[in-house]
Write a protein that holds these residues in place. Structure first.
Motif, PDB file in Angstrom:
ATOM      1  N   THR A 139       2.319  12.985   7.732  1.00 40.12           N
ATOM      2  CA  THR A 139       1.007  12.588   8.237  1.00 40.12           C
ATOM      3  C   THR A 139       0.048  12.280   7.100  1.00 40.12           C
ATOM      4  O   THR A 139      -0.684  11.279   7.128  1.00 40.12           O
ATOM      5  CB  THR A 139       0.429  13.701   9.128  1.00 40.12           C
ATOM      6  N   ILE A 140       0.050  13.115   6.072  1.00 38.61           N
ATOM      7  CA  ILE A 140      -0.847  12.894   4.928  1.00 38.61           C
ATOM      8  C   ILE A 140      -0.443  11.640   4.167  1.00 38.61           C
ATOM      9  O   ILE A 140      -1.304  10.856   3.740  1.00 38.61           O
ATOM     10  CB  ILE A 140      -0.827  14.126   4.003  1.00 38.61           C
ATOM     11  N   PHE A 141       0.862  11.432   4.000  1.00 35.58           N
ATOM     12  CA  PHE A 141       1.328  10.276   3.229  1.00 35.58           C
ATOM     13  C   PHE A 141       0.971   8.960   3.916  1.00 35.58           C
ATOM     14  O   PHE A 141       0.617   7.976   3.253  1.00 35.58           O
ATOM     15  CB  PHE A 141       2.843  10.358   3.035  1.00 35.58           C
ATOM     16  N   SER A 142       1.047   8.916   5.236  1.00 37.23           N
ATOM     17  CA  SER A 142       0.799   7.674   5.963  1.00 37.23           C
ATOM     18  C   SER A 142      -0.673   7.454   6.276  1.00 37.23           C
ATOM     19  O   SER A 142      -1.045   6.396   6.785  1.00 37.23           O
ATOM     20  CB  SER A 142       1.598   7.657   7.266  1.00 37.23           C
ATOM     21  N   SER A 143      -1.514   8.435   5.970  1.00 43.06           N
ATOM     22  CA  SER A 143      -2.945   8.301   6.248  1.00 43.06           C
ATOM     23  C   SER A 143      -3.636   7.560   5.106  1.00 43.06           C
ATOM     24  O   SER A 143      -3.481   7.916   3.938  1.00 43.06           O
ATOM     25  CB  SER A 143      -3.584   9.680   6.432  1.00 43.06           C
ATOM     26  N   ALA A 144      -4.403   6.551   5.451  1.00 40.76           N
ATOM     27  CA  ALA A 144      -5.132   5.795   4.431  1.00 40.76           C
ATOM     28  C   ALA A 144      -6.425   6.483   4.025  1.00 40.76           C
ATOM     29  O   ALA A 144      -7.089   6.073   3.072  1.00 40.76           O
ATOM     30  CB  ALA A 144      -5.444   4.394   4.943  1.00 40.76           C
ATOM     31  N   ALA A 145      -6.800   7.561   4.738  1.00 43.29           N
ATOM     32  CA  ALA A 145      -8.078   8.214   4.492  1.00 43.29           C
ATOM     33  C   ALA A 145      -8.032   9.196   3.324  1.00 43.29           C
ATOM     34  O   ALA A 145      -9.065   9.604   2.821  1.00 43.29           O
ATOM     35  CB  ALA A 145      -8.539   8.940   5.747  1.00 43.29           C
ATOM     36  N   GLU A 146      -6.846   9.616   2.901  1.00 39.49           N
ATOM     37  CA  GLU A 146      -6.730  10.569   1.800  1.00 39.49           C
ATOM     38  C   GLU A 146      -5.509  10.250   0.955  1.00 39.49           C
ATOM     39  O   GLU A 146      -4.595   9.556   1.399  1.00 39.49           O
ATOM     40  CB  GLU A 146      -6.646  11.992   2.335  1.00 39.49           C
ATOM     41  N   LYS A 147      -5.517  10.767  -0.255  1.00 42.50           N
ATOM     42  CA  LYS A 147      -4.409  10.500  -1.160  1.00 42.50           C
ATOM     43  C   LYS A 147      -3.174  11.296  -0.730  1.00 42.50           C
ATOM     44  O   LYS A 147      -3.299  12.357  -0.096  1.00 42.50           O
ATOM     45  CB  LYS A 147      -4.794  10.875  -2.587  1.00 42.50           C
ATOM     46  N   PRO A 148      -1.962  10.833  -1.053  1.00 40.38           N
ATOM     47  CA  PRO A 148      -0.760  11.601  -0.710  1.00 40.38           C
ATOM     48  C   PRO A 148      -0.668  12.860  -1.557  1.00 40.38           C
ATOM     49  O   PRO A 148      -1.197  12.926  -2.661  1.00 40.38           O
ATOM     50  CB  PRO A 148       0.382  10.627  -1.033  1.00 40.38           C
ATOM     51  N   ARG A 182      15.365  19.730   0.890  1.00 40.32           N
ATOM     52  CA  ARG A 182      14.408  19.173  -0.072  1.00 40.32           C
ATOM     53  C   ARG A 182      13.463  18.253   0.675  1.00 40.32           C
ATOM     54  O   ARG A 182      13.891  17.412   1.472  1.00 40.32           O
ATOM     55  CB  ARG A 182      15.140  18.405  -1.174  1.00 40.32           C
ATOM     56  N   LEU A 183      12.163  18.420   0.420  1.00 37.25           N
ATOM     57  CA  LEU A 183      11.152  17.608   1.100  1.00 37.25           C
ATOM     58  C   LEU A 183      10.319  16.862   0.066  1.00 37.25           C
ATOM     59  O   LEU A 183       9.463  17.472  -0.596  1.00 37.25           O
ATOM     60  CB  LEU A 183      10.239  18.481   1.966  1.00 37.25           C
ATOM     61  N   PRO A 184      10.550  15.567  -0.108  1.00 38.16           N
ATOM     62  CA  PRO A 184       9.729  14.775  -1.021  1.00 38.16           C
ATOM     63  C   PRO A 184       8.326  14.572  -0.470  1.00 38.16           C
ATOM     64  O   PRO A 184       7.987  15.020   0.628  1.00 38.16           O
ATOM     65  CB  PRO A 184      10.491  13.441  -1.116  1.00 38.16           C
ATOM     66  N   HIS A 185       7.507  13.862  -1.242  1.00 36.61           N
ATOM     67  CA  HIS A 185       6.099  13.667  -0.928  1.00 36.61           C
ATOM     68  C   HIS A 185       5.860  12.940   0.399  1.00 36.61           C
ATOM     69  O   HIS A 185       4.811  13.105   1.018  1.00 36.61           O
ATOM     70  CB  HIS A 185       5.442  12.864  -2.048  1.00 36.61           C
ATOM     71  N   ASP A 186       6.828  12.119   0.861  1.00 35.69           N
ATOM     72  CA  ASP A 186       6.608  11.301   2.053  1.00 35.69           C
ATOM     73  C   ASP A 186       6.990  12.001   3.352  1.00 35.69           C
ATOM     74  O   ASP A 186       6.885  11.424   4.434  1.00 35.69           O
ATOM     75  CB  ASP A 186       7.365   9.985   1.936  1.00 35.69           C
ATOM     76  N   ALA A 214       0.825  -1.206   0.000  1.00 35.12           N
ATOM     77  CA  ALA A 214       0.000   0.000   0.000  1.00 35.12           C
ATOM     78  C   ALA A 214       0.864   1.264   0.000  1.00 35.12           C
ATOM     79  O   ALA A 214       0.597   2.225  -0.738  1.00 35.12           O
ATOM     80  CB  ALA A 214      -0.934   0.001   1.211  1.00 35.12           C
ATOM     81  N   MET A 215       1.919   1.279   0.820  1.00 40.78           N
ATOM     82  CA  MET A 215       2.800   2.449   0.865  1.00 40.78           C
ATOM     83  C   MET A 215       3.575   2.609  -0.429  1.00 40.78           C
ATOM     84  O   MET A 215       3.793   3.726  -0.906  1.00 40.78           O
ATOM     85  CB  MET A 215       3.761   2.325   2.050  1.00 40.78           C
ATOM     86  N   ALA A 216       4.000   1.479  -1.024  1.00 39.61           N
ATOM     87  CA  ALA A 216       4.710   1.544  -2.302  1.00 39.61           C
ATOM     88  C   ALA A 216       3.812   2.111  -3.397  1.00 39.61           C
ATOM     89  O   ALA A 216       4.257   2.904  -4.238  1.00 39.61           O
ATOM     90  CB  ALA A 216       5.227   0.160  -2.689  1.00 39.61           C
ATOM     91  N   ASP A 217       2.547   1.715  -3.396  1.00 40.69           N
ATOM     92  CA  ASP A 217       1.605   2.227  -4.391  1.00 40.69           C
ATOM     93  C   ASP A 217       1.370   3.723  -4.209  1.00 40.69           C
ATOM     94  O   ASP A 217       1.285   4.475  -5.189  1.00 40.69           O
ATOM     95  CB  ASP A 217       0.276   1.479  -4.294  1.00 40.69           C
ATOM     96  N   ARG A 218       1.259   4.169  -2.967  1.00 41.86           N
ATOM     97  CA  ARG A 218       1.054   5.594  -2.692  1.00 41.86           C
ATOM     98  C   ARG A 218       2.277   6.410  -3.115  1.00 41.86           C
ATOM     99  O   ARG A 218       2.145   7.508  -3.672  1.00 41.86           O
ATOM    100  CB  ARG A 218       0.759   5.806  -1.209  1.00 41.86           C
ATOM    101  N   ALA A 219       3.466   5.874  -2.861  1.00 39.48           N
ATOM    102  CA  ALA A 219       4.689   6.572  -3.258  1.00 39.48           C
ATOM    103  C   ALA A 219       4.792   6.671  -4.781  1.00 39.48           C
ATOM    104  O   ALA A 219       5.171   7.719  -5.322  1.00 39.48           O
ATOM    105  CB  ALA A 219       5.912   5.856  -2.688  1.00 39.48           C
TER     106      ALA A 219
END
Length: 263
Positions: A109-118, A139-143, A12-17
């Motif tokens: 917090t947003i990236f690890s939440s399953a309730a919303e998209k990253p 530099r701050l990536p999406h995660d 799930a985390m790989a797919d979100r990334a």
């Protein structure tokens, strides 16, 4: 009763990334380079009203690629954090590292939440110091991770290819003119290793200039001043930019800054 479809947390985390990375890669690139008197930002952005590069506080600037509405919300939140901290404590207590930590918590917090998209964004927070060794670039990536950078970097678009180009050519003792030209040349690299035409009218350029006597070090480079730095013929430039005198008094705290819609 059907059995619920199971997806492992790792998958799930790989797919979100992967989802976030693809969205970021569709954005136009931003390049950040250190030079002798500060830090310069060069972005491919033909829009004159939607900015990728903005001022956050006296010595701190913000740049981003990805979804405009997402990183614009983050930019506004950063301005509010900086203003509140500077008013409550002291202006010197507002630092790029503190701001980067706030952004990292929000993105993580947003990236690890399953309730919303990253968030499909990648951010750069930079602070100019009294000397080159005191400059800070994060530099701050999406995660929500934080990467401490030095020298030069690119985010968005074909950033891997641009970073390779910059690593071979960037020097810490570059003049502003050399740094802006290198930023333009790196953005002109296409995915096939070739080079395409990029003019001053397609660029957004701003800098944190430690040599400014003003407390606020952020300045936009516009119009004839930008074309002069790039060595372009004045007569061939577009008429949308302003003179170099007007760019010294930066329009640096725009509430509308951000990136144009992704293509």
């Amino acid at each position: 009763m059907s059995t619920p479809f199971y997806v492992s947390p790792q998958q799930a985390m790989a797919d979100r990334a992967e989802y976030a990375r693809k969205g970021i890669a569709r954005g136009r690139s931003v390049v950040v380079l250190q030079y002798t008197d500060g830090i310069v930002f060069v972005a491919e952005n033909p829009s004159r009203s939607l900015h990728k590069i903005s001022e956050i506080y006296d010595r701190i600037a913000f740049a981003a690629v990805g979804k405009y509405n997402e990183f614009e919300n983050l930019r506004i939140g950063g301005v509010r954090y900086a203003d509140l901290r500077g008013f409550t404590y002291d202006r010197a207590d507002v630092t790029a590292r503190g701001l980067a930590n706030v952004y990292a918590q929000t993105l993580g917090t947003i990236f690890s939440s399953a309730a919303e998209k990253p968030y499909e964004v990648e951010l750069i927070v930079a602070e100019v110091g009294p000397g080159p060794e005191d400059d800070q670039i994060y530099r701050l990536p999406h995660d929500g991770s934080i990467v401490d950078e030095h020298g030069s970097l690119a985010v968005g678009g074909n950033s891997d290819q641009i970073n390779s180009y910059l690593e071979q050519r960037h020097r810490d003792d570059m003049t502003l003119e050399e740094a802006v030209k290198l930023g333009k040349e790196s953005l002109a690299r296409d995915n096939n290793g070739g080079e395409r035409e990029v003019t001053a009218d397609q660029l957004e350029v701003a800098l944190l200039d430690r040599s400014r006597v003003q407390q606020r070090k952020f300045k936009r480079v516009l119009g004839s001043q930008l074309r002069r730095l790039l060595g372009e013929d004045e007569s061939s430039g577009g008429g949308s930019g302003s003179s170099s005198g007007s760019s010294s008094d930066d329009d640096s705290t725009e509430e509308s800054s951000g990136e144009d819609s992704e293509e």
